[in-house]
Design a protein around this motif. Structure first.
Motif, PDB file in Angstrom:
ATOM      1  N   UNK A 226       0.803  -1.212   0.000  1.00 27.31           N
ATOM      2  CA  UNK A 226       0.000   0.000   0.000  1.00 27.31           C
ATOM      3  C   UNK A 226       0.840   1.268   0.000  1.00 27.31           C
ATOM      4  N   UNK A 227       1.881   1.300   0.806  1.00 26.50           N
ATOM      5  CA  UNK A 227       2.828   2.413   0.803  1.00 26.50           C
ATOM      6  C   UNK A 227       4.226   1.836   0.973  1.00 26.50           C
ATOM      7  N   UNK A 228       5.220   2.576   0.547  1.00 24.59           N
ATOM      8  CA  UNK A 228       6.596   2.103   0.672  1.00 24.59           C
ATOM      9  C   UNK A 228       6.975   1.952   2.138  1.00 24.59           C
ATOM     10  N   UNK A 229       6.562   2.894   2.957  1.00 30.88           N
ATOM     11  CA  UNK A 229       6.917   2.871   4.375  1.00 30.88           C
ATOM     12  C   UNK A 229       6.325   1.649   5.074  1.00 30.88           C
ATOM     13  N   UNK A 230       5.047   1.364   4.821  1.00 34.52           N
ATOM     14  CA  UNK A 230       4.422   0.205   5.470  1.00 34.52           C
ATOM     15  C   UNK A 230       5.007  -1.103   4.938  1.00 34.52           C
ATOM     16  N   UNK A 231       5.393  -1.122   3.668  1.00 36.78           N
ATOM     17  CA  UNK A 231       6.030  -2.294   3.067  1.00 36.78           C
ATOM     18  C   UNK A 231       7.342  -2.613   3.786  1.00 36.78           C
ATOM     19  N   UNK A 232       8.203  -1.609   3.966  1.00 35.59           N
ATOM     20  CA  UNK A 232       9.483  -1.815   4.638  1.00 35.59           C
ATOM     21  C   UNK A 232       9.264  -2.227   6.090  1.00 35.59           C
ATOM     22  N   UNK A 233       8.332  -1.564   6.747  1.00 37.22           N
ATOM     23  CA  UNK A 233       8.064  -1.848   8.157  1.00 37.22           C
ATOM     24  C   UNK A 233       7.590  -3.280   8.361  1.00 37.22           C
ATOM     25  N   UNK A 234       6.659  -3.717   7.529  1.00 38.48           N
ATOM     26  CA  UNK A 234       6.111  -5.060   7.687  1.00 38.48           C
ATOM     27  C   UNK A 234       7.143  -6.124   7.338  1.00 38.48           C
ATOM     28  N   UNK A 235       7.945  -5.872   6.312  1.00 37.20           N
ATOM     29  CA  UNK A 235       8.993  -6.826   5.953  1.00 37.20           C
ATOM     30  C   UNK A 235       9.968  -7.013   7.107  1.00 37.20           C
ATOM     31  N   UNK A 236      10.303  -5.921   7.806  1.00 36.11           N
ATOM     32  CA  UNK A 236      11.205  -6.016   8.951  1.00 36.11           C
ATOM     33  C   UNK A 236      10.574  -6.808  10.079  1.00 36.11           C
TER      34      UNK A 236
END
Length: 594
Positions: A226-236
């Motif tokens: 959905x957003x780049x920030x949430x993508x990175x956060x969830x992957x971590x």
């Protein structure tokens, strides 16, 4: 009502299918608006839906309510998550009994958070479940074949964050064999972005010498971007490897336009689905979407995917009204009008989701993982990082070390580093924490920055964004009383304050809505993706104080540290301040220079 496996077996052999996962929002308004979203997403005709369950049963009531609504009113085959570690047996028994009473026949049996301190490591009569296999065995013993049981798998190996080198599918395999042999009917994977890893994992299972995985449904879990920030956060948070080609595609657009990120994300997921379906020779034909209660990205993937179009989506004609959850559970089902809202508000929920700092009316408002309160690191790692604090100065040092980058994580943080914007107020935050104001959230004021700004920007191109300065912290009661007196003399600051006992103070009414970030973009109304109000503060306050107790449980109850953390939980206040003069970027920090 058929089980998940029965539904899969009833499909033609090569026909793909998909399923959705939802979690209980943190606020009552979020739950009510989720009912409208569930109705629309039900029309996309998923084979089944999952409803998550918070760690320790923290969302058990809401989870059961939502699962019951999905099953009874929307006619969806529904799967209820159950986590068992640190879980009282009575909660499990009640959940199982209510699920059966309401006709829910599908469960996903999960371990949940790992056991905490030494005294919590040994299963007891009240908490007999140590691993997911214990829960699977118990359900089979108590209910036979009534429930269709799923278990979790990790295509890249399970990771607890302490030792990345131990993230190995071969280490996990014996545990998956044990869970499957205990009575699992299907396997659902953790989210991943590395398609090669999943294909290798699926082949390993199918060819295993035991033959136990030869025919069992293996359903990959996919996270729409959905957003780049949430993508990175969830992957971590999930310890999911991000392939170079995936990161490259997203990095080309992440700093310019959220809508482009969503479109690129749709293509990434569509390509993953196509590869998995083709390269497993259609053995894998089901795809589970971790929707995070967001609608647009999932619907776009279904529209774009040639593979999933083969499922011949039939839009179901559902009622124009949806019952209240209370009515469903009481058996007195009376239709109510869906909540009225502007199209702009609903669009912003999906276009600009940003975790807890969002719109409390959103159906996606709450924990991004949906699994409830957690320290985000395993017990051994937490003890190594945070030691054995016994006085306020010890806590202040931990917070300052985190702000200075000397400590990777705190109990309230979900990421290994601070947001880039924090460097603009880092000196102010260090001073506050040294003074006993332990900050758990903050943002600097911003007055009209371009939406493509690499630090503050968000939303479509050619727009401008704004934000008010904000800070949230724990302080002792005596410090709060002094601060409260000082706040009574200013009009530019809105505040909320509360403690674990339920005491609550504010200079706003219960109906006040305080927008703290907003954006003006071409051909749009002003977008306000982040709103703070009483209901959301109270929901977060309850969670924030519960984290103190999660931390405390790493230590023996009679230890100095255990007693000290309990004292903080019982006597401190959580305070949220917003300064409305966003033109004066130093106003809030000067006010707090007590």
């Amino acid at each position: 009502m058929s089980t998940i496996v029965e539904k899969i077996q009833s499909l033609p052999p090569d026909l793909p299918f998909y399923s959705f996962e939802f979690f209980p929002p943190k606020t009552d308004s979020g739950v009510q608006n989720l009912t409208a979203r569930l109705k629309r997403m039900a029309e996309l005709n998923p084979l089944f839906v999952n409803v998550t369950w918070g760690a320790g049963g923290s969302t058990s009531s809401k989870s059961l309510d939502i699962a019951t609504l999905c099953h009874k009113q929307l006619g969806l085959t529904t799967c209820l998550h159950l986590t068992c570690t640190n879980m009282d047996k009575n909660i499990i028994d009640q959940a199982l009994a209510k699920a059966k009473q309401n006709g829910i026949r599908n469960l996903l049996a999960l371990r949940g958070d790992p056991p905490r301190g030494d005294e919590y490591q040994i299963p007891s009569e009240s908490q007999p479940f140590h691993y997911a296999v214990d829960l699977v065995k118990y359900i089979r013993q108590q209910y036979g074949d009534y429930f269709c049981i799923g278990v979790a798998a990790y295509p890249e190996g399970y990771a607890d964050g302490t030792n990345p080198e131990l993230q190995d599918i071969n280490i996990d395999l014996p545990y998956l064999i044990e869970k499957t042999a205990a009575g699992a009917d299907f396997i659902m994977t953790q989210l991943f972005f590395d398609t090669d890893s999943f294909i290798k994992f699926e082949k390993l299972l199918r060819q295993h010498e035991s033959g136990i995985f030869k025919t069992i449904p293996i359903i990959p879990g996919l996270l729409p971007i959905n957003t780049f920030q949430s993508f990175i956060r969830t992957a971590k948070l999930s310890h999911a490897h991000i392939p170079v080609d995936v990161m490259t595609k997203l990095e080309t657009v992440q700093s310019t336009d959220d809508e482009q990120v969503k479109q690129v994300g749709v293509q990434i997921l569509t390509d993953m689905i196509d590869r998995i379906y083709q390269e497993t020779s259609h053995r894998v034909r089901g795809f589970h979407f971790y929707t995070l209660n967001l609608e647009r990205a999932t619907a776009s993937i279904l529209e774009k995917s040639i593979i999933l179009k083969k499922s011949q989506i039939v839009r179901r004609a559902l009622p124009e009204t949806t019952p209240s959850i209370e009515a469903v559970l009481s058996g007195k089902v009376e239709d109510i009008k869906l909540n009225a809202k502007s199209e702009t508000a609903e669009a912003s929920w999906d276009d600009f989701p940003n975790g807890r700092w969002g719109d409390p009316r959103s159906p996606a408002y709450g924990e991004i993982d949906g699994y409830g309160i957690t320290l985000h690191v395993p017990p051994a790692k937490a003890l190594e990082l945070w030691g054995h604090p016994e006085k306020p100065e010890d806590i202040s040092k931990l917070f300052v070390d985190y702000i200075q980058g000397k400590l990777p994580v705190l109990p309230w943080s979900e990421q290994d580093d601070l947001n880039p914007e924090t460097r603009f107020i880092v000196d102010d935050l260090i001073r506050l924490n040294n003074d006993g104001f332990w900050t758990v959230a903050s943002q600097p004021a911003v007055n009209s920055v371009r939406s493509d700004d690499p630090i503050f920007g968000w939303g479509p191109r050619n727009g401008y964004v704004f934000q008010k300065s904000l800070v949230e912290f724990f302080i002792s009661t005596d410090k709060w009383l002094k601060l409260k007196q000082k706040l009574s003399n200013v009009d530019e600051i809105s505040y909320y304050a509360g403690n674990a006992k339920g005491d609550f103070f504010s200079n706003m009414t219960a109906s006040d809505m305080n927008a703290v970030t907003w954006g003006a973009f071409p051909n749009r109304e002003v977008v306000q993706p982040t709103i703070i109000e009483e209901q959301s503060f109270k929901a977060w306050s309850e969670e924030a104080f519960a984290i103190w107790q999660e931390w405390q449980q790493l230590y023996a109850k009679n230890s100095n540290t255990g007693q000290f953390l309990q004292k903080i939980h019982d006597s401190y206040f959580l305070v949220s301040l917003v300064h409305h003069d966003y033109v004066n970027t130093t106003a809030l920090w000067e006010f707090l220079h007590i």
